[in-house]
Scaffold this motif. Structure first.
Motif: not given
Length: 326
Positions: A146-148, A175-178, A216-217
């Motif tokens: 699961i990637w969020v 966890f990914r932000v943009r 993972e970040i």
């Protein structure tokens, strides 16, 4: 010659949510969306280009019930890794079994607030938060990665630490932000400042250094990680060279966020369109002169070109959230 390493495929514009930042203003399906038959020549082109991953998106791809499984199965046959981008509000055990049977083991979803009320407001439907959280727990139990992603806006920017804590408890894999990109439904009132982005990046950088083995970040811009001498994420090539997009009606585009069409898979070869004069002229048109002379250019290649266009209307403008500039 340019090869697509990762292809983003919009399987439908149909969606059960009404997100404030949706790039495609999804809701209803287009009158005529691509079929597996339309996609057959594309599979051969992807094989020729040695494409590694396919991101199956929408709208909500799970609403394209039969097609999504057929397409995933075909991509798997061509040794391409499937990544399903879903809001997960209609995910269940039966769907999970069909996904895994057809080669989908990674699900990319979104959490845009730390509380149900705020997430539901942003996503345009009450109950969305609880359904997504429940589905994440089920998917993890069934063996999915699961990637969020959290889309950073001035409405949720202060909630990132709480969102991160929630995702740690859920034991998500990535966890990914943009930052929000101003296209489609997204408007200027959602945009964050450089100061806000820097604060979030510093927070995530510390978490990344402390919890590398737990989660993972990934965060943007790429040059910021490099600038502070951390273990940094380097872009191998500019997005328009290695990442492609096919819309639900078959339009071939350099990026989901751009109003530029290079051809259509129903009439054109993906490989030829991607390496056409029109495509190469567009790549030149999007080059930012100020960025080329920057010492971080070989790391970020000018940041997000779509973000620059979305804010300024100019393809070659600087990324407005570039942290390497004042």
């Amino acid at each position: 010659m340019y090869n697509i390493k990762s292809i983003r495929i919009q399987t439908t514009t149909a969606c059960n949510l009404k997100c404030h930042h949706c790039f495609t203003e999804a809701g209803k399906a287009k009158q005529k969306e691509i079929t597996l038959n339309d996609f057959q020549p594309v599979l051969e082109d992807l094989k020729k280009m040695k494409t590694k991953t396919a991101i199956l998106t929408g709208g909500e791809p799970l609403l394209r019930d039969k097609f999504i499984y057929e397409l995933a199965s075909s991509l798997t046959d061509f040794e391409i890794i499937n990544i399903l981008y879903s809001n997960m509000t209609i995910f269940n055990k039966k769907i999970a079994q069909k996904l895994q049977k057809n080669g989908v083991y990674i699900i990319h979803t979104s959490i845009d607030a730390a509380t149900a009320n705020e997430h539901d407001c942003f996503r345009g439907k009450k109950g969305a938060f609880d359904k997504t959280i429940k589905s994440i727990k089920l998917a993890k139990k069934l063996g999915f990665q699961i990637w969020v992603r959290t889309t950073l806006t001035n409405q949720n920017i202060k909630q990132v630490p709480k969102i991160f804590d929630l995702l740690l408890k859920l034991k998500v894999d990535s966890f990914r932000v943009r930052p929000v990109i101003t296209t489609g439904s997204a408007t200027e009132n959602l945009v964050i400042s450089k100061k806000q982005l820097k604060e979030v990046n510093l927070f995530l950088l510390k978490k990344k250094q402390a919890l590398e083995n737990k989660i993972e970040i990934k965060f943007l811009p790429f040059c910021f990680e490099f600038a502070v001498k951390s273990s940094w994420q380097k872009k191998t090539m500019p997005c328009f060279e290695t990442q492609g997009y096919i819309s639900s009606v078959g339009d071939i585009k350099p990026c989901a966020y751009y109003p530029v069409v290079l051809g259509n898979i129903c009439n054109n070869s993906l490989f030829k369109a991607w390496n056409s004069k029109k495509a190469n002229d567009f790549r030149k048109k999007t080059q930012c002169k100020e960025c080329i002379s920057c010492k971080f250019y070989s790391i970020c290649y000018g940041g997000c070109r779509a973000a620059a266009f979305g804010r300024t209307g100019i393809f070659s403008a600087q990324d407005p959230l570039c942290l390497a500039t004042p």
